[in-house]
Enzyme design. Structure first.
Site: not given
Lengths: 267, 267
Positions: B100-102
């Site tokens: 998700r690569k928050f």
């Protein structure tokens, strides 16, 4: 700091006078709406129930230029929801921005933008993007074939304490933005950057009356401070409005405070 | 470079010998699986149809330690899909990682992690996170109440050309990771960082035989280069396998190449 002729100083020009400098059509639409509705307020719809977001949009619609969404936190998302949101946006003349903060390689962002359940490119006129992986992300977004206007807000600074973004990162982000001025509508930042680029809009989150921070690092500023000192063209208010008992009235209050600050700034 | 006693050099220790240094339970599970299945291959399931992802998972399941997803690009997502994916992961013993690569403030990431249609925290044992907004994001993820193990891969370097991540950013990211070693399973990077931290795993994307880059800035390296020179503990292969006519066989090939490179590295 660079000397800027008064004529082209973003902070001193009116929104309507800046329209001629904008290259992106959504930036033009946004500046027109702001001038017409006399509002530089963007509301952050950080709610998890679709009906609550729609209700918020109807309540605050008359007082905002932009509604900022996090589509991926909505528990009961359905494509009809975005269609209804688009109708409300059209009715009250504001622009939908999905605050996706794209932050992956170009190929992946391209799919996240145009594919999947949320199909962001089909309804979000504006999206937010991190410059962290470089220009490929902007090429990727540009390449998506759309029959609608689109624009990007690029993140150059953060409102969170302890951010790893430094001056060099900010500078490089502004350089990228200049190279992509047909796609970029503006910059998300916390200080009066790019005074010499009146065609870009400064979007500044972290605005709330009477709060200074939350328990997870977010920092808040007052409406006047954000517009006059920090150079924000559009101020993002979230919990200050969404957690109010009377969202409509609270939105009007913020709109009036922010607009007065803008008039003070350009005077 | 810091002098490291051979005993604790991550690059020279076997995966199973590193288990004792890991603080996070998912890191322990991952190291155990890698040693047992003799694989340091993670496949990136960058496909947009649920059935295709499930088919891929079944094909490559025996040869991987981890399946990396982008849940938000799947056109026909349904909660049943992640349940089926979990079954396949259990059957073949690999771990699910939502890439998700928050990259937002803590409060927002908390909702993106635990709310919404995808309900990521309910099924993704691992998630990827950007350090760009600082520690608040890790506090936010830790605060989500779960009755399951969880872990985070933190991004410290990028495989895209033109990335704005510099040495300072990378160094600060590693410092944050050390402070949160109960949550952090490893680091996403492109070079042999943290040799003195055998409890962390290095995840390195951008692996493909015979390719050097795509048209949107992604850069590729060979399996041996990634494991031996670049210090990857787990190599992520995407299009090299998903675009193959025989994904199962291709996954086995990559697994064998990557495992041989690992044996060479620790010998």
């Amino acid at each position: 700091s660079v000397a800027i002729s008064l004529k082209e100083d973003r902070l001193k020009l009116s929104y309507i006078d800046r329209l001629q400098y904008a290259k992106n059509n959504v930036a033009k639409d946004l500046l027109s709406i702001m001038a017409k509705k006399q509002t530089n307020l963007c509301v952050a719809a950080d709610l998890t129930i679709a009906a609550d977001v729609l209700n918020l949009a109807e309540q605050v619609g008359p007082y905002i230029c932009c509604l900022k969404t996090h589509i991926d936190i909505i528990e009961d998302f359905h494509p009809n929801f975005v269609r209804r949101l688009q109708e409300i946006a059209e009715m009250y003349e504001f622009i939908l921005m999905e605050d996706r903060k794209f932050a992956d390689i170009g190929k992946t962002v391209q799919m996240q933008y145009s594919k999947g359940v949320f199909n962001i490119s089909s309804w979000a006129t504006l999206v937010t993007v991190h410059s962290i992986f470089g220009k490929g992300v902007l090429d990727a977004i540009s390449e998506v074939d759309l029959d609608r206007r689109r624009g990007v807000f690029l993140l150059a600074e953060a409102s969170a304490s302890g951010t790893l973004i430094d001056e060099k990162y900010t500078g490089e982000t502004l350089k990228i933005a200049s190279e992509y001025d047909d796609l970029i509508v503006g910059i998300v930042c916390q200080s009066p950057l790019f005074r010499d680029k009146p065609g870009f809009l400064q979007l500044t989150p972290g605005v709330q009356v009477g709060e200074t921070e939350d328990n997870l690092g977010q920092q808040y500023n007052s409406p006047e401070k954000v517009i006059v000192e920090k150079g924000g063209d559009i101020a993002v208010v979230g919990r200050g409005i969404t957690q109010s008992q009377d969202m409509r009235n609270e939105a009007k209050k913020y709109k009036d405070l922010l607009w007065a600050a803008y008039l003070k700034r350009i005077s």
